[in-house]
Structures are given as C-alpha cells and as structure tokens.
Write a protein that holds these residues in place. Structure first.
Motif, PDB file in Angstrom:
ATOM      1  N   UNK A   1      53.392  15.617 -15.178  1.00 40.46           N
ATOM      2  CA  UNK A   1      52.797  16.820 -14.089  1.00 40.46           C
ATOM      3  C   UNK A   1      51.395  17.000 -14.558  1.00 40.46           C
ATOM      4  N   UNK A   2      50.760  17.067 -13.550  1.00 36.86           N
ATOM      5  CA  UNK A   2      49.105  17.472 -13.761  1.00 36.86           C
ATOM      6  C   UNK A   2      49.016  18.776 -12.900  1.00 36.86           C
ATOM      7  N   UNK A   3      48.784  19.972 -13.402  1.00 36.16           N
ATOM      8  CA  UNK A   3      48.826  21.076 -12.582  1.00 36.16           C
ATOM      9  C   UNK A   3      47.139  21.421 -12.427  1.00 36.16           C
ATOM     10  N   UNK A   4      46.846  21.208 -11.001  1.00 33.58           N
ATOM     11  CA  UNK A   4      45.213  21.505 -10.865  1.00 33.58           C
ATOM     12  C   UNK A   4      45.042  22.932 -10.202  1.00 33.58           C
ATOM     13  N   UNK A   5      46.204  23.698  -9.770  1.00 28.91           N
ATOM     14  CA  UNK A   5      45.964  24.865  -9.229  1.00 28.91           C
ATOM     15  C   UNK A   5      45.412  24.916  -8.136  1.00 28.91           C
ATOM     16  N   UNK A   6      44.403  26.070  -7.588  1.00 30.46           N
ATOM     17  CA  UNK A   6      43.659  26.334  -6.269  1.00 30.46           C
ATOM     18  C   UNK A   6      42.323  25.446  -6.516  1.00 30.46           C
ATOM     19  N   UNK A   7      41.983  25.372  -4.981  1.00 30.29           N
ATOM     20  CA  UNK A   7      40.651  24.897  -5.101  1.00 30.29           C
ATOM     21  C   UNK A   7      40.545  23.272  -5.182  1.00 30.29           C
ATOM     22  N   UNK A   8      41.923  22.740  -5.266  1.00 33.92           N
ATOM     23  CA  UNK A   8      42.008  21.260  -5.637  1.00 33.92           C
ATOM     24  C   UNK A   8      41.234  20.189  -4.419  1.00 33.92           C
ATOM     25  N   UNK A   9      41.695  21.012  -3.177  1.00 36.11           N
ATOM     26  CA  UNK A   9      40.944  20.378  -1.860  1.00 36.11           C
ATOM     27  C   UNK A   9      39.839  20.984  -1.524  1.00 36.11           C
ATOM     28  N   UNK A  10      38.748  19.712  -1.251  1.00 41.21           N
ATOM     29  CA  UNK A  10      37.327  20.168  -1.002  1.00 41.21           C
ATOM     30  C   UNK A  10      37.112  21.314   0.073  1.00 41.21           C
ATOM     31  N   UNK A  11      38.218  21.031   1.177  1.00 39.32           N
ATOM     32  CA  UNK A  11      38.032  21.930   2.369  1.00 39.32           C
ATOM     33  C   UNK A  11      39.129  22.952   2.200  1.00 39.32           C
ATOM     34  N   UNK A  12      39.703  23.460   1.200  1.00 42.79           N
ATOM     35  CA  UNK A  12      40.587  24.478   1.364  1.00 42.79           C
ATOM     36  C   UNK A  12      40.411  25.255   0.095  1.00 42.79           C
ATOM     37  N   UNK A  13      39.607  26.501   0.183  1.00 43.99           N
ATOM     38  CA  UNK A  13      39.479  27.437  -0.867  1.00 43.99           C
ATOM     39  C   UNK A  13      40.416  28.545  -0.978  1.00 43.99           C
ATOM     40  N   UNK A  14      40.449  29.079  -2.079  1.00 41.15           N
ATOM     41  CA  UNK A  14      41.410  30.217  -2.261  1.00 41.15           C
ATOM     42  C   UNK A  14      42.641  29.901  -3.035  1.00 41.15           C
ATOM     43  N   UNK A  15      43.777  30.689  -2.964  1.00 43.00           N
ATOM     44  CA  UNK A  15      44.790  30.594  -3.768  1.00 43.00           C
ATOM     45  C   UNK A  15      46.102  30.049  -2.988  1.00 43.00           C
ATOM     46  N   UNK A  16      45.864  29.830  -1.742  1.00 45.93           N
ATOM     47  CA  UNK A  16      47.081  29.450  -0.986  1.00 45.93           C
ATOM     48  C   UNK A  16      47.698  27.986  -1.197  1.00 45.93           C
ATOM     49  N   UNK A  17      46.829  27.230  -1.783  1.00 48.73           N
ATOM     50  CA  UNK A  17      47.551  25.887  -2.079  1.00 48.73           C
ATOM     51  C   UNK A  17      47.157  25.652  -3.613  1.00 48.73           C
ATOM     52  N   UNK A  18      48.216  25.807  -4.482  1.00 51.69           N
ATOM     53  CA  UNK A  18      47.990  25.567  -6.074  1.00 51.69           C
ATOM     54  C   UNK A  18      48.864  24.128  -5.876  1.00 51.69           C
TER      55      UNK A  18
END
Length: 922
Positions: A418-435
């Motif tokens: 399991x590799x946890x990337x946290x938020x801002x892992x997607x270039x086009x999605x900022x903020x904390x909604x997608x961890x």
C-alpha cells in the motif's frame, strides 16, 4: 521549458537511447521526466561527462514545470474553445461533446498516420473514427478546419502526450458538458500511478487476461501494451510477424467502461497505439492495418448505472466497441489473471439512490464506497493467485466503518503493498477531497508470514514523491514492513503506516479519552445558507444565537464569528427538511468545542457562555478532570498525531477523539492545567482587539501613546509578546505529555514526521534573515492582522499566530523570530500600514458599536472623530489623520476585515458613516 524524447537527445549527443534512459533513471539529467515507459528531457539539457556530474536530486525550490501539466493546460484550452464554438453553432450539449471528441480524435490520427503512410487519406481516417465513436452527426467542413492547425501544433509540440491526449481531451470536454454527474467522479490516472502499479508485476508472465473494469480512456491498458510489446516484438521482425505479435498483445488486454463514448475513446487510443507501434518498428501502415487491430474494449448494450459491479454478469449484455459483437460481461471478465484499474471516486454522499441501494445489497461491507466496491469486485473476478493493482481513496485503510471490509480483504487475499499518496496526487484535483492510496494484492489466502510493504508519501510534495516513484528510488525512509497476520488480529484491523513500536503500544494498551469525556456530534441545520451567518449581521435579534461553527484552525479560543437562527428551542432548524438537532440537552454542560475539519490537525477551544454548537463545530462534554488540562492535552501535537493516524479524512468525527490514548493523571495535572489556562488567556488578549470576534472589547484599552503609528506599534508588540508567552506554555505542555507517555527520540521523530516539527527555542547557528522574516510577515497578514493562512505546508499542523507561521515557513526557531520582531526595526512600510489600518478600524468599530441601538442610520465623520478622541484623549493631535482615514480608507478596510460582509460604509454625499448591512434599524 521545452521537452524532447530520449531518442532525440540520443541522436543529438551521439549515444544510444538506452544510455540516455539510464542517465535519466540515475538522475544524471536535470528535470528529466518519465512518462509511461519513455523519458523526456529538456531540449537544452547538457550531456553528463562522467559520474561526477551526478546530481542527488533536482532542486525542488527551482521553478519547474512538469511537461505533462503544461501539455494538459494546452489540451484543456483547446477543449474549452472547441466545445464553446461548437455549442455556439447550435449543437446540443451532448452533440457538441461528441463532435468535439470526433474532431480531436480525427486530427490526432490524421497528423500521425499521414506521416506514416502516403496511402492513408483524411476521408478514410474520419470514417474509421466516426464508426468507432458512432458519430453520425453532420459536421460542416469549416468547423473541422477551424481547429486543425491548433491540434496539429499541440501534437507536434507534445509528441509524448499522444497516447492519452484524447482521453484527457474527453475528460475536460465532459466536465463542460456532463449532465449525468459522472464527470465529478472521473479522475483519470496519472502516468506515475500507472507505472508504479504495473511495474510491480511481471505482466509478461501473466497467463490470462489483463483487465481494467473501469478503463476510462484506456491509460492502464496503453502502458501494459507498451510493456508487453517491448518484451515480444523485435526490430528484426517482418511486418507480418510484428502484426501478429501486436495482435497477440492486444488479445490479452480487456477493458470495460460504463461511459459509452469514453469506451470508444479507449478503443481509438489502443488502435492508434498499435498502428504507431507497427510504424515505429519500420513498417509502412495502410488501411488493412486499421481493420486488423480491434482492441477488446467493451461497453454495455443498454444504459447501466451499475456497470462492472453488476453481480448478474451472465445476463449483462456488452458490445465490443467498433464492431457488432455482443457478448456477456461474464465472458469478458472470465479467466482474468490481472486487474489494473482506477475506479470512480464516489462515496454515499451525492450517490444516486438506485446505485446506493444496489451497493448496500450486493457489496454491504463497502459502505457505498465505489473504490471499495471495485476492490471487492477485483477479488471476486480474479483467477486464483491473480493479482490486482488499484488506485483507491485511502479511507478504507483507516476508518472504523470499514473494519468488516478490511477483514474480508485480509482473510481472502495476500496484500503486497500500500503506497499512500494523500491529497493532490491528481494533477487536476487539488485539496483534500481525494486522498489517494495505491493498492497491490493477490487473490490467495495469505500465509502467516506474509509481509506488506506500507509506504507513506503523503507528507511529501507531489513533485517529490512522483520523482521517487518514477525513478524507482529506494523508499526505505518512508516504508515499513508489516505482518498481515498481525494486522488481521488487531481489534481495528487497521494499517498503521508510520507508528513506532512505542506509539503502537500506547494506542493499543492505554485508556481512551472517551472514558473521561464525551465528544459529541453537532446539530445539522438542513439549510446552513439561511440559518448560519456572521454574528454582526444580526446583533439585537433574539432569534439569532452565537454558535460554534468551526471553520479554519484555531486553538484555545477563536473563530467566534457566527450565529445560528435558533428561535424557541430550535424552531427554525426543526422546520428544515434534513435537519437534525443533536445533543441540545447538553448545551449548558458542554465546555469545549472543536473544528470538524481536520486537515490542519485537531484544534479545540472553549465554548462561550450561551453559545451553541453545530455539526462543523461540535462539542466535548467533560466527565472527569480539569477543563484547562483537557484543553491542553487535546491541543497537543501528540493528540493531532493520533487523530491523523486514526482518521485521515477531511472531517474529524467525534468518535475518533474518543479513541485518543490518554493517561488519567494528565487530566488532573496542575501544571498542565496552568499552562493550558495561560495559553487561553494569551489567545483571548489578541482576540478581543479584533472586531470580527464576538469577544471584541476595547474597554480595557488604555495607552499613553500620542500618535496612531505608536499605538499601532504597541499593538504589534503586544501581539508578538502574547504569542511568545503562549508558545512557551505550549512547549511546556508538549514536554509534560512526552514525559508522561515516556516517549523516546524515535517516537518524537515519528510524530514530527507526520505533523511537522515545531521549533520553539533557539537553535545553535541559526542564520537569521531579517528581510526574509519581514517579507514572510507582510505576505501572511490579513486586514485584521491575523495570519491569512494557518498552515504553511502540506504536512504541517495549523498555526495560532504569526511567529509560529513564520517559523514553519522559514525553519527558524520561534524564539529567534520573536527576538527579531521585538528588537529589529521591522515595523515599517507595509507592516506599519497594516497595523495602522487594523488599529484605526478597531477603535472606530469599538466607538460605533455593532448593536442596532448604538447608532442611528448615520453618524457624521466629525462627530465620530470626537467620540473616538473622548476615549483616546492622547490622540488629539491625530484628529486630522483620523478624519482623513475614515473618509479615504474605512470602507475598503471594513469590507475586507469583515469578510466581505460589511455593515458600515462611508458616504461622501453625507460625509457620514452609514449602516449598509445587518438587521434593519428601528
């Protein structure tokens, strides 16, 4: 910065492509970026002469533009322009989307294939694209031609984006046109995520299908294609041999997509990839080659809200894109040896009711989380010993609600990593909604000695962890090996990504905070927009009551800007659909409240007399101990560490506070209580000067200063001195907690790695830059001379004042910053102006008052100045300056200070301050 391919730089330097790839992978070419299975480098890169030129890491402080992000911005601009122009040509929203995709896809293929074969013309390509997309819409030639040049220039400038340019074009267009809501859950997979998961598996040895059950634009399948072709196709193969091998590779790759048009995009992408691959091995391509390669991309024959999650796969009819072949989902999902997918990021909130009911019935353990449902789907579909790699939200790793889900996964599968990337892992999605977390597991009952690699990169900058993953760097510093058997046999079945042995022992064996206090949910109003407002908008209206609403980050006291329309026993809330009054019986027994937004850490405050609490600012009712000791413990970094461990979500639920480990003696500790109370006193001093707080009160303020500037400077020094006292008390609190829990250096370092380091006292050899401190201070203060942002970095906790914030930004100790601010002539220019404006605004509001009965509809400037000087007699010599400031600066300052909800303004016509907002005056 312009980028070129590894082959182009190899030709330029006179070395092999493989040598260039080796130099990139070993970090010897600055700013080289891995995109899929290829490397791109800056066009002006310098050839390394020998190993002495090796760089450890590129300087992340330098301005660096990721070529993928740069290319995406251009795709987005083209998409927006095309969709707008086509919509303006009287096409419906859905038709405009389809026409946009058709034109973009056609131009990509035309650009590439007219360079690979003279026998292919525009009409033939457009016919193939039209058939694949099922686009039978009449499109005038002028519309096609309008965008051709821009698209061709984009491809020419960004050849490394050809694989997935159409997929990203579709995503941007879909967000402009989507009426189904699907686009809000679609976050197409980044290249580094794909390569990390696929490269973890030797897919060349896979005996069975490689499936993506939510394939989007086919990004996972495209990279799998690259890897397999590299392993199977040779430059010495004849065209027929290469065709056969490419066709064989495609026969192993299967994708399903619920979005019919997106499935067609995936098919075009794979077909294009196959044809260009054939051309790259030195073979001419013609029309027959188009017909030869038909990727195994499927979509539902009838509209489906369930898609791949359908349990009755034998009855679910699917169509192969670009053909008339119809089969069942069961057939295309059978004999699956490997799954790679990035499922929709959708939870129960906002989920359609029919999908919600379906997931509850067939995937009950997943709690209506689509990512979890696809994890379970993967283990159901896979052959025995098959392997799956998924891009998921990380909530399943931690939250109590997913205990049964974790139990099912761990009892039926062997987890690999399991590799946890946290938020801002997607270039086009900022903020904390997608961890984000990357999961790799195999469908096999785990052996007792199975180990899981748990890697947490979430506190690193996105550019840094992408670099680590893309270059396959050693990540020992961020990884620990955990026993699957040990995790499975813990009460919470939780994946602890980073704790030391001592911290794990504390969580497991110490009492829980819930034994001594009751964290409670707050009331849900059902209509926050109309029932919650700033307190100054409703002064004097008895229906509106002060409320703890939460919001930003503030410890000890603060954020008391709000009121709620309560009426008699919550009558206005009870009248709202979807509302829920919670724990109202305990309003008078509640001592503490906290912000439910947890990205900056747990922050707890006192509940003011007569103040209620709602869902975003819930309450804590104490059962045992001293209130100030409770307050001190909950505001410690120790508590925030465990909150982040227990609940990585955006929201802090009351139940997770109840789970915090505690030692009973801390809650009755006189020293902890004393320091907690001192912190509260100092924070309150600063709050009472600022009129946006309910606690605002300048009655105590007396000064012998005879100039506005000197008064403002006095306030500045008082703020600095007050915060420094608070910081010293906070450090004493941390020290007592560390001692009580018997923490060692390893434990403290673990905590600091997750919540950031707080340096209170001076370090040896600190290099103080007055200019840096001054610039940071100036850029971080708002109109109320409070910090405009409470968190300086992704990993850091929030800050309670300017000294702490500057310390986080600069890495200097709080003591060094305090001494610099006190002893240096830093109060000048911009900082002086800010504090002068803040001081004058505060004394004006203090003089006018905020209650409706304290001012008629207007107050003349001269009369207001007289009132101000009655309370501040030493400032008589500043009368002209005060009058001028009211006329020239009050309105703007007041509006900004009152968060764009002002209640007063200066009227030039009346030469008066008039009331413009809030409740009507009598």
């Amino acid at each position: 910065m312009d980028f070129i391919s590894a082959q182009e730089i190899a030709n330029k330097w006179g070395i092999s492509k493989r040598r260039v790839q080796t130099l990139c992978a070993s970090n010897r070419i600055d700013n080289a970026v891995r995109i899929g299975n290829m490397w791109v480098v800056p066009s002006d890169a310098v050839k390394p002469e020998d190993a002495r030129h090796k760089k450890n890491n590129r300087d992340l402080t330098n301005k660096y533009v990721n070529p993928i992000k740069k290319a995406r911005a251009k795709i987005k601009a083209i998409a927006e322009k095309m969709f707008t122009d086509i919509s303006d040509a009287n096409y419906s929203t859905e038709n405009a989307k389809q026409v946009s995709v058709y034109i973009f896809a056609s131009e990509i293929m035309i650009y590439k294939f007219t360079r690979g074969s003279k026998s292919i013309n525009r009409e033939e390509i457009e016919k193939i694209v039209s058939c694949t997309l099922r686009c039978n819409i009449d499109i005038p030639d002028h519309l096609r031609e309008r965008f051709s040049e821009n698209i061709h220039k984009f491809i020419s400038d960004n050849p490394f984006c050809l694989d997935d340019a159409l997929a990203w074009f579709y995503q941007y267009t879909n967000k402009l046109s989507d009426e189904t809501g699907i686009s809000s859950t679609q976050f197409f997979t980044e290249k580094y995520m794909i390569t990390t998961l696929v490269d973890s598996v030797d897919i060349s040895k896979i005996n069975g299908k490689i499936l993506d059950p939510a394939c989007g634009g086919g990004n996972f399948l495209l990279y799998c294609f690259d890897v397999l072709v590299d392993n199977e196709v040779s430059i010495n193969d004849s065209k027929l041999e290469a065709q056969a091998k490419i066709k064989s590779v495609l026969s192993k790759l299967f994708g399903y997509e619920i979005d019919t048009l997106l499935a067609a995009v995936a098919s075009i992408n794979l077909k294009t990839k196959a044809l260009l691959t054939l051309h790259s091995y030195g073979h001419q391509i013609d029309v027959s080659d188009f017909k030869l390669f038909t990727p195994n991309i499927f979509c539902s024959v009838s509209n489906s809200y369930i898609g791949a999650l359908d349990f009755n796969k034998s009855a679910h009819k699917v169509r192969k894109v670009g053909t008339k072949l119809v089969t069942t989902m069961e057939n295309i999902f059978s004999n699956t040896a490997c799954i790679f997918t990035n499922p929709p990021f959708q939870t129960i909130k906002g989920m359609p009711s029919n999908l919600k009911q379906y997931l509850k019935q067939y995937y009950p353990e997943t709690k209506c989380d689509m990512c979890n449902a696809f994890i379970n789907l993967s283990r159901y579909v896979l052959n025995k010993d098959g392997i799956a790699g998924l891009v998921t939200q990380n909530s399943w790793i931690y939250l109590d609600s997913y205990i049964d889900f974790r139990r099912g996964l761990l009892s039926n599968c062997s987890l690999k990593s399991i590799i946890e990337l946290g938020s801002n892992a997607f270039y086009d999605l900022s903020g904390e909604k997608a961890n984000v977390a990357l999961l790799l597991f195999s469908k096999s009952n785990y052996e007792s000695d199975n180990s899981i690699r748990l890697t947490s990169l979430k506190n690193l900058p996105q550019q840094k962890y992408e670099q680590l993953l893309s270059k396959k760097s050693n990540m020992t510093d961020y990884t620990r090996i955990a026993s699957q058997h040990e995790i499975f046999n813990t009460a919470s079945i939780q994946f602890d990504m980073f704790s030391s042995n001592r911290l794990k022992d504390i969580l497991k064996n110490f009492p829980s905070y819930g034994e001594y206090a009751i964290p409670m949910q707050g009331t849900s109003t059902g209509d926050a927009k109309s029932l919650l407002d700033f307190y100054w908008m409703h002064t004097g209206d008895s229906d509106w009551v002060p409320v703890s609403k939460g919001g930003s980050y503030s410890r000890w006291q603060g954020l008391n800007y709000y009121c709620v329309k309560w009426g008699a026993n919550g009558e206005f809330i009870k009248a709202q659909s979807g509302s829920a009054i919670r724990n109202a019986a305990y309003f008078n027994e509640t001592q503490l409240v906290f912000s439910d937004t947890g990205t900056a850490g747990l922050n707890v405050r006192v509940l003011l007399p007569g103040q209620l609490f709602v869902a975003s600012g819930p309450g804590i009712r104490l059962k045992y101990g001293n209130m100030y000791a409770h307050l001190a413990f909950l505001n410690s970094r120790f508590a925030s560490y465990f909150i982040r461990l227990l609940s990585p979500k955006l929201t802090i639920a009351a139940g997770y506070i109840a789970k915090l480990p505690i030692i009973e003696k801390l809650l009755t500790s006189p020293s902890l209580a004393e320091n907690g109370e001192k912190c509260l006193i100092e924070k309150r001093k600063r709050i009472t000067k600022r009129p946006i707080n309910i606690e605002f009160n300048l009655e105590y303020y007396q000064s012998e200063k005879v100039s506005i500037s000197d008064c403002a400077f006095e306030w500045f020094q008082e703020d600095i001195a007050s915060e420094w006292k608070q910081l010293c008390c906070e450090q004493a609190i941390e020290d007592e907690i560390v001692c009580a829990f018997d923490l060692y250096h390893e434990d403290i370092e673990t905590i600091e790695n997750q919540v950031g380091k707080k340096i209170v006292y001076s370090l040896v050899g600190e290099n103080i830059s007055v200019e840096e401190i001054e610039n940071t201070l100036l850029s971080s203060l708002d109109a109320n001379c409070m910090i405009s942002r409470t968190r300086s970095a992704k990993a850091a906790l929030g800050c309670d004042g300017i000294i702490e914030f500057i310390s986080q930004k600069t890495g200097l100790s709080c003591e060094a910053i305090y001494k610099t601010l006190i002893n240096t002539n830093i109060f000048k220019d911009g900082i002086e102006r800010l504090y002068v404006n803040f001081f004058l605004h505060s004394i004006i509001i203090g003089t006018i008052g905020l209650g409706k009965n304290l001012i008629s509809r207007q107050l003349r400037v001269n009369d207001l100045t007289i009132k101000i000087l009655e309370s501040n007699q030493n400032l008589v010599s500043e009368r002209k300056m005060i009058t001028k400031w009211i006329r020239n600066s009050f309105t703007k300052t007041h509006r900004i200070a009152f968060l764009n909800k002002p209640i007063y303004a200066y009227s030039e016509e009346l030469d008066s301050i008039i009331r413009i907002g809030g409740d009507e005056l009598e």
